[in-house]
Motif scaffolding. Sequence first.
Motif, mmCIF file in Angstrom:
data_model
loop_
_atom_site.group_PDB
_atom_site.id
_atom_site.type_symbol
_atom_site.label_atom_id
_atom_site.label_comp_id
_atom_site.label_asym_id
_atom_site.label_seq_id
_atom_site.Cartn_x
_atom_site.Cartn_y
_atom_site.Cartn_z
ATOM 1 N N UNK A 149 0.833 -1.193 0.000
ATOM 2 C CA UNK A 149 0.000 0.000 0.000
ATOM 3 C C UNK A 149 0.867 1.240 0.000
ATOM 4 N N UNK A 150 0.534 2.215 -0.859
ATOM 5 C CA UNK A 150 1.334 3.432 -1.001
ATOM 6 C C UNK A 150 0.443 4.657 -0.862
ATOM 7 N N UNK A 151 0.861 5.587 -0.033
ATOM 8 C CA UNK A 151 0.106 6.800 0.250
ATOM 9 C C UNK A 151 0.860 8.015 -0.280
ATOM 10 N N UNK A 160 9.062 11.681 7.513
ATOM 11 C CA UNK A 160 8.666 10.788 8.594
ATOM 12 C C UNK A 160 8.248 9.407 8.138
ATOM 13 N N UNK A 161 8.455 9.094 6.839
ATOM 14 C CA UNK A 161 8.006 7.820 6.286
ATOM 15 C C UNK A 161 9.127 7.121 5.521
ATOM 16 N N UNK A 162 8.885 5.843 5.226
ATOM 17 C CA UNK A 162 9.706 5.153 4.252
ATOM 18 C C UNK A 162 9.157 5.464 2.871
ATOM 19 N N UNK A 163 9.999 5.991 1.969
ATOM 20 C CA UNK A 163 9.546 6.452 0.657
ATOM 21 C C UNK A 163 10.064 5.518 -0.431
ATOM 22 N N UNK A 164 9.197 5.213 -1.407
ATOM 23 C CA UNK A 164 9.526 4.258 -2.462
ATOM 24 C C UNK A 164 9.799 4.962 -3.788
ATOM 25 N N UNK A 207 5.763 12.227 -3.377
ATOM 26 C CA UNK A 207 6.421 11.097 -2.704
ATOM 27 C C UNK A 207 5.369 10.049 -2.366
ATOM 28 N N UNK A 208 5.756 8.776 -2.449
ATOM 29 C CA UNK A 208 4.858 7.672 -2.117
ATOM 30 C C UNK A 208 5.377 6.966 -0.878
ATOM 31 N N UNK A 209 4.607 7.053 0.201
ATOM 32 C CA UNK A 209 5.017 6.490 1.492
ATOM 33 C C UNK A 209 4.480 5.083 1.661
ATOM 34 N N UNK A 210 5.292 4.243 2.255
ATOM 35 C CA UNK A 210 4.851 2.890 2.591
ATOM 36 C C UNK A 210 3.850 2.948 3.738
ATOM 37 N N UNK A 211 2.711 2.273 3.573
ATOM 38 C CA UNK A 211 1.692 2.214 4.610
ATOM 39 C C UNK A 211 1.894 1.024 5.544
ATOM 40 N N UNK A 212 2.885 0.185 5.259
ATOM 41 C CA UNK A 212 3.081 -1.004 6.087
ATOM 42 C C UNK A 212 2.026 -2.065 5.870
ATOM 43 N N UNK A 213 1.394 -2.052 4.688
ATOM 44 C CA UNK A 213 0.377 -3.040 4.319
ATOM 45 C C UNK A 213 0.930 -3.828 3.145
ATOM 46 N N UNK A 214 1.151 -5.132 3.323
ATOM 47 C CA UNK A 214 1.822 -5.955 2.317
ATOM 48 C C UNK A 214 0.930 -7.127 1.911
ATOM 49 N N UNK A 215 0.835 -7.358 0.604
ATOM 50 C CA UNK A 215 0.148 -8.541 0.086
ATOM 51 C C UNK A 215 1.178 -9.405 -0.633
#
Length: 429
Positions: A149-151, A160-164, A207-215
Amino acid sequence: MRNVVGLVLGGGKGTRLFPLTAQRSKPAVPLAAKYRIIDIPIANCINSDINRVYLLTQFNSVSLHRHIRQTYNFDGFHGGFVEILAAQQTTEGANWYQGTADAVRKNLRYLQQPDIDYVLILSGDQLYRMDYREMLKTHQETGADVTIGALPVSREAARGFGIMRLDDSGQVRGFLEKPQTDKEIEMVRTEPSWIDERGIESKGRDCLASMGIYLFKRDVLLDLLSNNDYEDFGKEVFPMSIRTHQVQVHLFDGYWEDIGTIKSFFECNLDLAKAEPPFEFYRPDAPIYTRPRFLPASKLSGVQIDTTLIADGCLIDEGTKISNSVIGLRCRIGKNVTIKNSIIMGADYFESELASEKNQQDGVPHIGIGDNCVIENAIIDKNCRIGNNVTLTPGGETNADITNPELYVRDGILVTPKGVTIPDGWKNA
C-alpha cells in the motif's frame, strides 16, 4: 477472497504510547470512546470478505485476547475465524518474537495450508478504511510477487516515512527510510503526473510512502522468510524483496493515521469528535465492528456539550461543560466539571453502591471524576478515581514524570495511567 489470509501484527511493546500501554498491548488501547485499535484492521478484513485472520501477540496481551474472544465469533458454515497466535515455546525454538518478520517466520506452518494463495500482512496500530479486494486486483493484474500500500505525501511529510522509488509501470525499484535532505527526496520522488494518471489527484504531492500493508504470494513469503534470519519487515524483508522479486504499489488516498505516539493518539481521537470528522466509524457498506455491550443509554442532566463523542453507560451531572473531547464507556462525571480537549476513557465496570459507600467512608473517591474538577489537554485512562476540586492540566510542561500520584506529561499532554487515584484538591502546580 477465500484463498487470502490476513495476518495482523499486534505484538510490539508500544513504548511510544506509554503509559497507555503499561498494562495492555498497543492494539488493545481504546479508540473513539468505544472501540479498540485492533478493531480497525479486523473490520477491514471482514468488509473485504477476508474471514480468516491470524493475530500475532506477545506483550501485555491478556486484555487484547479477551476482546478478540468476546467480539469475533463467526458462524460454523463458512470456516471464518480470528485466531490468536501468541509467542510460545515450540520444538523449533524457545525465544520470543524478535521482530515482525521473526513473528511471521515462527508461524509459517499456519500459512502452509493447501487453500492459501495470498497472505495479507497488516499493522495493528493504524486507523484507515481500505477494501483489500482492490489491492488483490492490483496484485493479480500486474503479476506481482508482493504488493504494498502506497500513500501520496508531500515532501515535508515524507521525512517521517519510508519512501519508495518506482518505474513507470509502478514497480518498486528503491526504498529510502525517512529521507531528510532535498537530495535524498529527489532520489525517490515520483512525478505527480504519474499519480494523476492513475485516478488519484496528486495535489502537488510527489512522494509515495509505505503504509506497512503488504500482500504476498504465499510461496514468495515462505521463500523470503525461510532463507534468512531477518527480523523486521519494513527495514529488512521489504528492501530485500525489492531486489529479488517483483514488488508493485497499490495507491491509496483515503484517511490513514499511524497511531504510534501519545500525540498522534490524542490528535486522532479529538479529530474524530469534530462535526465533520476525517474518518467515519459507521458506513452502511463498511462499518467498524467491536465488542457488543449491554449498557444503558448515557444520562445527562443540565450539561453543556460541544464537539464531543460520548459512549454508552455514562452518568454526567448538572453544571458540567465538555468541549472537544471523547468520553468513554461508563464514565461517571460529577457536578460543575469542566473538560476541554481531553480523552476520558471511562471504566471497565460499574462500581457497586456498597463499594462506593465504603470507599467514601475511607476517603477514597469513586471511579470517575468528582465535583468541581478542571481537566484540559489530558488523557484519563480507565478506572481512574479523581476526587473533588482536582485540576488536571499539563501545567506548561512538555515532557515530565510526576510522582504521588503517578502521572506523565508527553508532548504537552497530561496522561494518567490506568487505575490511578487522585485525591481531593490536587493540582498540577
